[in-house]
Design a protein around this motif. Structure first.
Motif, PDB file in Angstrom:
ATOM      1  N   ALA A  68       0.816  -1.217   0.000  1.00  0.00           N
ATOM      2  CA  ALA A  68       0.000   0.000   0.000  1.00  0.00           C
ATOM      3  C   ALA A  68       0.847   1.262   0.000  1.00  0.00           C
ATOM      4  CB  ALA A  68      -0.929  -0.015   1.211  1.00  0.00           C
ATOM      5  N   LEU A  69       1.968   1.219   0.697  1.00  0.00           N
ATOM      6  CA  LEU A  69       2.755   2.435   0.900  1.00  0.00           C
ATOM      7  C   LEU A  69       3.866   2.638  -0.121  1.00  0.00           C
ATOM      8  CD1 LEU A  69       3.025   2.227   4.784  1.00  0.00           C
ATOM      9  CD2 LEU A  69       1.835   4.015   3.498  1.00  0.00           C
ATOM     10  N   PHE A  70       4.392   1.551  -0.717  1.00  0.00           N
ATOM     11  CA  PHE A  70       5.612   1.699  -1.503  1.00  0.00           C
ATOM     12  C   PHE A  70       5.468   1.368  -2.983  1.00  0.00           C
ATOM     13  CE2 PHE A  70       6.919   1.107   2.894  1.00  0.00           C
ATOM     14  CZ  PHE A  70       7.673   2.256   3.066  1.00  0.00           C
ATOM     15  N   LEU A  71       4.475   0.607  -3.381  1.00  0.00           N
ATOM     16  CA  LEU A  71       4.294   0.384  -4.812  1.00  0.00           C
ATOM     17  C   LEU A  71       3.963   1.701  -5.495  1.00  0.00           C
ATOM     18  CD1 LEU A  71       2.303  -2.986  -4.901  1.00  0.00           C
ATOM     19  CD2 LEU A  71       4.660  -2.592  -5.656  1.00  0.00           C
ATOM     20  N   GLY A  72       4.696   1.999  -6.560  1.00  0.00           N
ATOM     21  CA  GLY A  72       4.515   3.249  -7.285  1.00  0.00           C
ATOM     22  C   GLY A  72       5.313   4.415  -6.741  1.00  0.00           C
ATOM     23  N   LEU A  73       6.046   4.215  -5.633  1.00  0.00           N
ATOM     24  CA  LEU A  73       6.819   5.315  -5.045  1.00  0.00           C
ATOM     25  C   LEU A  73       8.075   5.588  -5.858  1.00  0.00           C
ATOM     26  CD1 LEU A  73       7.059   7.223  -2.546  1.00  0.00           C
ATOM     27  CD2 LEU A  73       8.494   5.466  -1.508  1.00  0.00           C
ATOM     28  N   ASP A  74       8.356   6.852  -6.084  1.00  0.00           N
ATOM     29  CA  ASP A  74       9.594   7.291  -6.730  1.00  0.00           C
ATOM     30  C   ASP A  74      10.763   6.915  -5.820  1.00  0.00           C
ATOM     31  OD1 ASP A  74      11.772   8.638  -7.797  1.00  0.00           O
ATOM     32  OD2 ASP A  74      10.773  10.578  -7.901  1.00  0.00           O
ATOM     33  N   VAL A  75      11.714   6.134  -6.328  1.00  0.00           N
ATOM     34  CA  VAL A  75      12.805   5.644  -5.478  1.00  0.00           C
ATOM     35  C   VAL A  75      13.701   6.773  -4.985  1.00  0.00           C
ATOM     36  CG1 VAL A  75      12.838   3.349  -6.508  1.00  0.00           C
ATOM     37  CG2 VAL A  75      14.290   5.149  -7.471  1.00  0.00           C
ATOM     38  N   ASP A  76      13.679   7.926  -5.645  1.00  0.00           N
ATOM     39  CA  ASP A  76      14.520   9.051  -5.225  1.00  0.00           C
ATOM     40  C   ASP A  76      13.816  10.001  -4.262  1.00  0.00           C
ATOM     41  OD1 ASP A  76      16.837   8.369  -6.694  1.00  0.00           O
ATOM     42  OD2 ASP A  76      15.880   9.080  -8.531  1.00  0.00           O
ATOM     43  N   ASP A  77      12.585   9.726  -3.935  1.00  0.00           N
ATOM     44  CA  ASP A  77      11.833  10.612  -3.039  1.00  0.00           C
ATOM     45  C   ASP A  77      12.090  10.185  -1.592  1.00  0.00           C
ATOM     46  OD1 ASP A  77      10.072  12.245  -1.688  1.00  0.00           O
ATOM     47  OD2 ASP A  77       8.422  11.938  -3.101  1.00  0.00           O
ATOM     48  N   GLN A  78      13.220  10.640  -1.060  1.00  0.00           N
ATOM     49  CA  GLN A  78      13.643  10.227   0.275  1.00  0.00           C
ATOM     50  C   GLN A  78      12.677  10.705   1.358  1.00  0.00           C
ATOM     51  OE1 GLN A  78      15.873   8.153   1.153  1.00  0.00           O
ATOM     52  NE2 GLN A  78      16.293   8.524   3.321  1.00  0.00           N
ATOM     53  N   GLU A  79      12.134  11.897   1.199  1.00  0.00           N
ATOM     54  CA  GLU A  79      11.198  12.402   2.209  1.00  0.00           C
ATOM     55  C   GLU A  79       9.938  11.557   2.274  1.00  0.00           C
ATOM     56  OE1 GLU A  79      10.321  16.519   1.912  1.00  0.00           O
ATOM     57  OE2 GLU A  79      12.414  17.172   2.102  1.00  0.00           O
ATOM     58  N   ALA A  80       9.413  11.177   1.126  1.00  0.00           N
ATOM     59  CA  ALA A  80       8.221  10.331   1.115  1.00  0.00           C
ATOM     60  C   ALA A  80       8.526   8.957   1.694  1.00  0.00           C
ATOM     61  CB  ALA A  80       7.671  10.203  -0.304  1.00  0.00           C
ATOM     62  N   LEU A  81       9.698   8.420   1.369  1.00  0.00           N
ATOM     63  CA  LEU A  81      10.104   7.113   1.909  1.00  0.00           C
ATOM     64  C   LEU A  81      10.132   7.138   3.426  1.00  0.00           C
ATOM     65  CD1 LEU A  81      11.363   4.272   1.805  1.00  0.00           C
ATOM     66  CD2 LEU A  81      13.578   5.373   1.391  1.00  0.00           C
ATOM     67  N   GLN A  82      10.791   8.145   3.995  1.00  0.00           N
ATOM     68  CA  GLN A  82      10.881   8.217   5.453  1.00  0.00           C
ATOM     69  C   GLN A  82       9.508   8.446   6.083  1.00  0.00           C
ATOM     70  OE1 GLN A  82      13.888  11.244   6.032  1.00  0.00           O
ATOM     71  NE2 GLN A  82      15.533   9.747   5.979  1.00  0.00           N
ATOM     72  N   GLU A  83       8.684   9.265   5.443  1.00  0.00           N
ATOM     73  CA  GLU A  83       7.350   9.514   5.974  1.00  0.00           C
ATOM     74  C   GLU A  83       6.528   8.223   6.005  1.00  0.00           C
ATOM     75  OE1 GLU A  83       4.619  13.139   5.234  1.00  0.00           O
ATOM     76  OE2 GLU A  83       4.079  11.663   3.702  1.00  0.00           O
ATOM     77  N   ARG A  84       6.653   7.403   4.984  1.00  0.00           N
ATOM     78  CA  ARG A  84       5.861   6.183   4.927  1.00  0.00           C
ATOM     79  C   ARG A  84       6.363   5.121   5.901  1.00  0.00           C
ATOM     80  NH1 ARG A  84       3.725   6.112  -1.389  1.00  0.00           N
ATOM     81  NH2 ARG A  84       3.183   8.338  -1.335  1.00  0.00           N
ATOM     82  N   ILE A  85       7.653   5.116   6.168  1.00  0.00           N
ATOM     83  CA  ILE A  85       8.154   4.233   7.217  1.00  0.00           C
ATOM     84  C   ILE A  85       7.586   4.668   8.571  1.00  0.00           C
ATOM     85  CG2 ILE A  85      10.221   3.475   8.450  1.00  0.00           C
ATOM     86  CD1 ILE A  85      11.705   3.616   5.760  1.00  0.00           C
ATOM     87  N   LEU A  86       7.478   5.971   8.783  1.00  0.00           N
ATOM     88  CA  LEU A  86       6.887   6.473  10.036  1.00  0.00           C
ATOM     89  C   LEU A  86       5.387   6.186  10.107  1.00  0.00           C
ATOM     90  CD1 LEU A  86       8.824   9.825  10.492  1.00  0.00           C
ATOM     91  CD2 LEU A  86       8.970   7.789  11.929  1.00  0.00           C
ATOM     92  N   ILE A  87       4.722   6.167   8.956  1.00  0.00           N
ATOM     93  CA  ILE A  87       3.304   5.770   8.960  1.00  0.00           C
ATOM     94  C   ILE A  87       3.176   4.335   9.459  1.00  0.00           C
ATOM     95  CG2 ILE A  87       1.336   5.233   7.459  1.00  0.00           C
ATOM     96  CD1 ILE A  87       2.188   7.666   5.739  1.00  0.00           C
ATOM     97  N   MET A  88       4.082   3.459   9.026  1.00  0.00           N
ATOM     98  CA  MET A  88       4.076   2.078   9.517  1.00  0.00           C
ATOM     99  C   MET A  88       4.346   2.052  11.016  1.00  0.00           C
ATOM    100  SD  MET A  88       6.196   0.263   6.436  1.00  0.00           S
ATOM    101  CE  MET A  88       5.892  -1.406   6.952  1.00  0.00           C
ATOM    102  N   ALA A  89       5.254   2.902  11.470  1.00  0.00           N
ATOM    103  CA  ALA A  89       5.580   2.955  12.898  1.00  0.00           C
ATOM    104  C   ALA A  89       4.382   3.400  13.716  1.00  0.00           C
ATOM    105  CB  ALA A  89       6.768   3.888  13.140  1.00  0.00           C
ATOM    106  N   ALA A  90       3.588   4.325  13.162  1.00  0.00           N
ATOM    107  CA  ALA A  90       2.387   4.769  13.868  1.00  0.00           C
ATOM    108  C   ALA A  90       1.410   3.621  14.071  1.00  0.00           C
ATOM    109  CB  ALA A  90       1.715   5.905  13.095  1.00  0.00           C
ATOM    110  N   GLY A  91       1.506   2.624  13.200  1.00  0.00           N
ATOM    111  CA  GLY A  91       0.692   1.424  13.349  1.00  0.00           C
ATOM    112  C   GLY A  91       1.329   0.365  14.209  1.00  0.00           C
ATOM    113  N   GLY A  92       2.493   0.692  14.791  1.00  0.00           N
ATOM    114  CA  GLY A  92       3.122  -0.215  15.747  1.00  0.00           C
ATOM    115  C   GLY A  92       4.275  -1.030  15.209  1.00  0.00           C
ATOM    116  N   SER A  93       4.791  -0.697  14.017  1.00  0.00           N
ATOM    117  CA  SER A  93       5.844  -1.513  13.409  1.00  0.00           C
ATOM    118  C   SER A  93       6.945  -0.623  12.850  1.00  0.00           C
ATOM    119  CB  SER A  93       5.249  -2.380  12.289  1.00  0.00           C
ATOM    120  OG  SER A  93       6.228  -3.156  11.652  1.00  0.00           O
ATOM    121  N   PHE A  94       8.090  -0.574  13.542  1.00  0.00           N
ATOM    122  CA  PHE A  94       9.247   0.178  13.051  1.00  0.00           C
ATOM    123  C   PHE A  94       9.977  -0.668  12.011  1.00  0.00           C
ATOM    124  CE2 PHE A  94       8.708   2.972  16.667  1.00  0.00           C
ATOM    125  CZ  PHE A  94       9.169   4.185  16.179  1.00  0.00           C
ATOM    126  N   ASN A  95      10.203  -0.091  10.847  1.00  0.00           N
ATOM    127  CA  ASN A  95      10.849  -0.839   9.756  1.00  0.00           C
ATOM    128  C   ASN A  95      11.849   0.016   9.001  1.00  0.00           C
ATOM    129  OD1 ASN A  95       9.425  -3.629   9.495  1.00  0.00           O
ATOM    130  ND2 ASN A  95       7.753  -2.176   9.841  1.00  0.00           N
TER     131      ASN A  95
END
Length: 399
Positions: A68-95
Motif C-alpha cells: 500500500a505504501l511503496f508500490l509506485g513510489l519514486d525511489v529518489d523521493d527520500q522524504e516520502a520514503l521516510q514519511e511512509r516508514i513512520l506511517i508504519m511505525a504509527a501502526g506499531g511496526s518500526f521498519n
C-alpha cells in the motif's frame, strides 16, 4: 523517474556451524541466522535488497502495508520514503531496515557503490573485533590472542553479571593480559532489556559510575551502553563524570530527532547508531554530520546480519570518520562467523588483517545466492502494481 513496481518478502533461516549465545539476549541459543528479507524491483528492472533479524513470524503481516505504501513510489523521493516508514511505525511496526534497499537501487542506477554515492572516497576501513558472548576469563584470553594474531588492535568484550565485582574482574583481567598489545573495550548491554528467555541486571547510575571508574583504571578504550536507553539525563551525568569514553545509541528508533537531542545533551562521547534501526541510511548520515559539527565521535553499530554489516560499513566509509575511528567487526567463534552470517550472499564479508575493503560493485555490493535462498528461504508475499499474492503455506517453514 524510476518507481517501485514489485515487492517480494522472504523468511530465511540459514544454519550456523555451532550454537551462538548472544550476550544481549540472556538464555537464548541461536542455531540459525533468521531474517525477513525484502526485494524491491523498479519499473526499469533494478533490484534493491535488505534483510532484518526475525525471531519468528513477527513480520508475517508486513506485505499489505508495504504494498500500500511503496508500490509506485519514486525511489529518489527520500522524504516520502521516510514519511511512509513512520506511517508504519504509527501502526506499531518500526521498519527502518527497508530504507537501505532504496539506497541499493539508487547506487545501482548511478553505477557506483553506495559509499561513493553518499560522498565517500575511502574504500578501506579499519576494524575492531566485536565479540558477542559472555566468556570466562580463560576463554576470553584465548579469544583476544586469536584476534590479535589476525591483525586486530582493539577488541570489544561483553560483561553482564548480576554481581558487579565479576564484571570488574573480567575487564581488569583481559585489559591487563593484553596490555601494550591490544586495546579492550566493553559492551554491557544496558540500553535495552531482552529478557524473554532469561533475566538480566539493570544497572543504576551509581553502579555505572563504579564500573567506568574501574574501566578507566585499566585503560579501556570505551564503555558501551552502561545505562538504560531512555535515561538521557543519567547518561549525560555519567558521561560528564567518566574518565573513559562512553558510547551508545544503536537502537534509538526515532532516529535523527532523538539523537540530535542526545548529542545536544552530551549523553555520549561516541555515537553508534545502526542504520537498520535508527532512521535508515539517511538519518544516520545526518547524525554523522552532526557529530562532526558538535565535536563528538561516530562509528555505527552493525551486530545483526550480513545486510546490517554492509549497510553500516558503507555509511561509515562515507561519514568522514573512517580515518579517525574503528568500525565494528562482529565475530563470536565457533557459531557466529562471517561465512555463516553471510551465507545468503555469494561472497561473505571478511576482514584482511583487521581491515575491510568495501565492494566496488554498484549498490550495496553483494549478490544474493539464489541456491541458498531457494534452499533456506521461503517467499511468503509478492505484489506488483497490478496484483498481489500471499503464500501462507510458506509460513509453515517457521513452525
Amino acid at each position: 523517474m524510476s518507481v517501485i513496481d514489485r515487492i517480494e518478502l522472504y523468511l530465511v533461516r540459514t544454519p550456523l556451524p555451532a550454537p551462538h549465545r548472544p550476550s544481549w539476549i540472556p538464555g537464548t541459543v541461536r542455531e540459525h541466522v533468521s531474517m525477513c528479507v525484502v526485494r524491491f524491483i523498479t519499473d526499469d528492472g533494478i533490484e534493491g535488497w535488505s534483510g532484518f533479524p526475525a525471531s519468528g513470524r513477527e513480520r508475517a503481516g508486513l506485505g499489505d502495508p508495504l504494498a500500500a505504501l511503496f508500490l509506485g513510489l519514486d525511489v529518489d523521493d527520500q522524504e516520502a520514503l521516510q514519511e511512509r516508514i513512520l506511517i508504519m511505525a504509527a501502526g506499531g511496526s518500526f521498519n527502518w531496515w527497508i530504507e537501505p534497499a532504496f539506497w541499493d537501487i539508487r547506487a545501482k542506477a548511478a553505477g557506483v557503490p553506495l559509499y561513493r554515492l553518499l560522498g565517500g572516497d575511502t574504500s578501506r576501513i579499519p576494524l575492531y573485533a566485536s565479540g558477542g558472548e559472555i566468556k570466562d576469563t580463560g576463554a576470553r584470553r584465548e579469544e583476544a590472542e586469536r584476534r590479535f594474531s589476525e591483525g586486530f588492535g582493539t577488541m570489544k568484550i561483553r560483561v553482564h553479571d548480576f554481581d558487579e565485582s565479576v564484571d570488574i574482574e573480567h575487564i581488569s583481567d583481559i585489559a591487563l593480559h593484553m596490555q601494550g598489545r591490544m586495546r579492550i573495550s566493553v559492551d554491557v548491554n544496558q540500553a535495552f532489556r531482552l529478557t524473554t528467555n532469561g533475566d538480566a541486571p539493570l544497572w543504576s547510575l551509581d553502579r555505572a559510575k563504579r564500573f567506568v571508574d574501574a574501566a578507566a583504571d585499566v585503560g579501556l578504550a570505551w564503555v558501551e551502553e552502561p545505562l538504560y536507553g531512555d535515561w538521557h539525563n543519567a547518561m549525560a551525568e555519567l558521561t560528564s563524570y567518566s574518565r573513559v569514553p562512553v558510547a551508545g545509541s544503536e537502537l534509538h528508533l526515532m532516529g535523527y530527532a532523538e539523537l540530535e537531542r542526545m548529542i545536544s545533551m552530551r549523553c555520549y562521547n561516541i555515537y553508534q547508531p545502526d542504520a537498520m534501526w535508527v532512521g535508515g541510511v539517511g538519518h544516520v548520515m545526518k547524525v554523522a554530520g552532526l557529530c562532526r559539527e558538535r565535536g563528538v565521535r561516530f562509528t555505527p553499530h552493525c551486530w545483526s546480519n550480513g545486510f546490517g554489516f554492509i549497510v553500516n560499513a558503507h555509511v561509515f566509509a562515507a561519514s568522514g570518520f573512517a580515518g579517525e575511528e574503528l568500525f565494528e567487526y562482529p565475530i563470536a567463534e565457533p557459531g557466529w562467523v562471517p561465512e555463516a552470517r553471510d551465507m545468503i550472499f555469494t561472497q561473505p564479508f571478511v576482514h584482511r588483517d583487521g581491515w575491510f575493503d568495501l565492494p566496488e560493485a554498484p549498490g550495496l555490493g553483494f549478490e544474493i545466492d539464489q541456491d541458498v535462498l531457494s534452499r533456506y528461504g521461503r517467499c511468503y508475499f509478492k505484489a506488483s502494481r497490478r496484483e498481489q499474492h500471499w503464500m501462507p503455506e510458506a509460513l509453515s517453514y517457521w513452525v
